[in-house]
Design an enzyme around this catalytic site. Structure first.
Site, PDB file in Angstrom:
ATOM      1  N   ASP A   2      50.319  49.241  41.540  1.00  0.00           N
ATOM      2  CA  ASP A   2      49.051  49.921  41.289  1.00  0.00           C
ATOM      3  C   ASP A   2      49.193  51.436  41.281  1.00  0.00           C
ATOM      4  O   ASP A   2      50.032  51.990  41.980  1.00  0.00           O
ATOM      5  CB  ASP A   2      48.042  49.488  42.368  1.00  0.00           C
ATOM      6  CG  ASP A   2      46.611  49.715  41.929  1.00  0.00           C
ATOM      7  OD1 ASP A   2      46.395  50.032  40.741  1.00  0.00           O
ATOM      8  OD2 ASP A   2      45.715  49.584  42.779  1.00  0.00           O
ATOM      9  N   HIS A  19      51.386  53.622  32.378  1.00  0.00           N
ATOM     10  CA  HIS A  19      51.931  52.261  32.304  1.00  0.00           C
ATOM     11  C   HIS A  19      53.403  52.282  31.891  1.00  0.00           C
ATOM     12  O   HIS A  19      54.201  51.474  32.370  1.00  0.00           O
ATOM     13  CB  HIS A  19      51.099  51.402  31.356  1.00  0.00           C
ATOM     14  CG  HIS A  19      49.701  51.173  31.850  1.00  0.00           C
ATOM     15  ND1 HIS A  19      49.428  50.783  33.149  1.00  0.00           N
ATOM     16  CD2 HIS A  19      48.491  51.294  31.236  1.00  0.00           C
ATOM     17  CE1 HIS A  19      48.106  50.684  33.305  1.00  0.00           C
ATOM     18  NE2 HIS A  19      47.527  50.992  32.172  1.00  0.00           N
ATOM     19  N   LEU A 112      68.459  37.341  42.392  1.00  0.00           N
ATOM     20  CA  LEU A 112      67.014  37.469  42.623  1.00  0.00           C
ATOM     21  C   LEU A 112      66.205  36.556  41.696  1.00  0.00           C
ATOM     22  O   LEU A 112      66.506  36.468  40.508  1.00  0.00           O
ATOM     23  CB  LEU A 112      66.615  38.925  42.347  1.00  0.00           C
ATOM     24  CG  LEU A 112      65.125  39.265  42.455  1.00  0.00           C
ATOM     25  CD1 LEU A 112      64.701  39.363  43.923  1.00  0.00           C
ATOM     26  CD2 LEU A 112      64.815  40.583  41.751  1.00  0.00           C
TER      27      LEU A 112
HETATM   28  C1  IPE Z   1      48.360  49.190  37.668  1.00  0.00           C
HETATM   29  O1  IPE Z   1      47.921  50.497  37.537  1.00  0.00           O
HETATM   30  C2  IPE Z   1      48.703  48.542  36.342  1.00  0.00           C
HETATM   31  C3  IPE Z   1      47.923  47.337  35.974  1.00  0.00           C
HETATM   32  C4  IPE Z   1      46.937  46.814  36.656  1.00  0.00           C
HETATM   33  C5  IPE Z   1      48.276  46.697  34.715  1.00  0.00           C
HETATM   34  P1  IPE Z   1      46.394  50.803  37.232  1.00  0.00           P
HETATM   35  O2  IPE Z   1      46.202  50.835  35.749  1.00  0.00           O
HETATM   36  O3  IPE Z   1      45.509  49.858  37.953  1.00  0.00           O
HETATM   37  O4  IPE Z   1      46.240  52.279  37.803  1.00  0.00           O
HETATM   38  P2  IPE Z   1      44.944  52.909  38.487  1.00  0.00           P
HETATM   39  O5  IPE Z   1      44.519  52.004  39.598  1.00  0.00           O
HETATM   40  O6  IPE Z   1      43.904  53.051  37.424  1.00  0.00           O
HETATM   41  O7  IPE Z   1      45.435  54.228  38.987  1.00  0.00           O
HETATM   42 MG    MG Z   2      44.504  49.920  39.754  1.00  0.00          MG
END
Ligand code: IPE
Ligand code: MG
Length: 217
Positions: A2, A19, A112
């Site tokens: 996250d 991402h 793993l």
């Molecule tokens: C995690 O990062 C990625 C996925 C859920 C695919 P986020 O996209 O949730 O990042 P924030 O929480 O908005 O910072």
């Molecule tokens: Mg998030």
């Protein structure tokens, strides 16, 4: 995994850049876990709730998944067994095919086991398990905790000992809710793209100092 979006925002970048950075961290950490001899790593890549995001962002995440899966050779030399958990039904056909290809290609790896949770939700997983158990014709007196475990995506795998949630959120977000009954948790403010081997080492060191009693004394 996250915090990708907030990582990007801090840098005035689009969420997609977060991402991309998060995907790099994922590959790095998975390799590291294999290197240190960890047997199971399960990562939350896309939840059953993440479809609520803007279409563009969902597409972007699916494309990153595609890129990763096309690189099937990734795992061969590394002895990592790749496995996907979650409901594949709504995914694009080419992604489903790539998932199977990766699972087959790495099925005999002995290092793993890397579980990648895609369109995964703990409640959805339990609901599906209940449906399958009923279809199988088992009677109420035959239902044990083991029967339920055996009908989850993680069947045959040990429950997680340790769950790390980065990015400063203190919730489970529907992750492995059955399996994590006695898991140890580690929360941290580090945004996932910034998460390094050092953070993991610190987390593992903390874990090693915990006293797990499983309800005993
Ligand atoms: C995690 O990062 C990625 C996925 C859920 C695919 P986020 O996209 O949730 O990042 P924030 O929480 O908005 O910072
Ligand atoms: Mg998030």
């Amino acid at each position: 995994m996250d915090g990708n979006g907030r990582w990007a925002k801090k840098r005035s970048l689009p969420r997609s850049a977060g991402h991309v950075a998060g995907a790099k961290t994922f590959k790095n950490i998975a390799r590291y876990c294999n290197k240190i001899g960890l047997k199971y790593l399960t990562v939350y890549a896309f939840s059953t709730e993440n479809w609520k995001r803007p279409e563009d962002e969902v597409k972007n995440i699916m494309n990153l998944l595609r890129d990763y899966l096309k690189d099937a050779e990734n795992f061969k030399d590394e002895n990592i067994r790749v496995n996907f958990i979650g409901d594949r039904t709504p995914l694009d056909d080419d992604i489903k095919a790539l998932m199977e290809k990766n699972e087959k290609a790495s099925a005999n790896a002995t290092g793993l086991t890397l579980n990648i949770a895609i369109n995964y939700g703990g409640r959805d997983e339990i609901t599906t398990a209940v449906k399958n158990i009923i279809k199988s014709g088992l009677k109420p007196e035959d239902i044990t905790e083991q029967v339920i475990s055996d009908n989850l995506y993680t069947k045959g795998m040990p429950d997680p000992d340790f769950i790390i949630r980065p990015s400063g959120e203190y919730r489970l977000s529907n992750y492995l809710i059955w399996q994590s009954a006695y898991a140890e948790y580690w929360f941290s403010d580090i945004l996932w793209p910034d998460f390094t081997e050092k953070h993991l080492e610190k987390a593992i060191d903390d874990y090693n100092h915990r006293n797990r009693r499983f309800g005993g004394v």
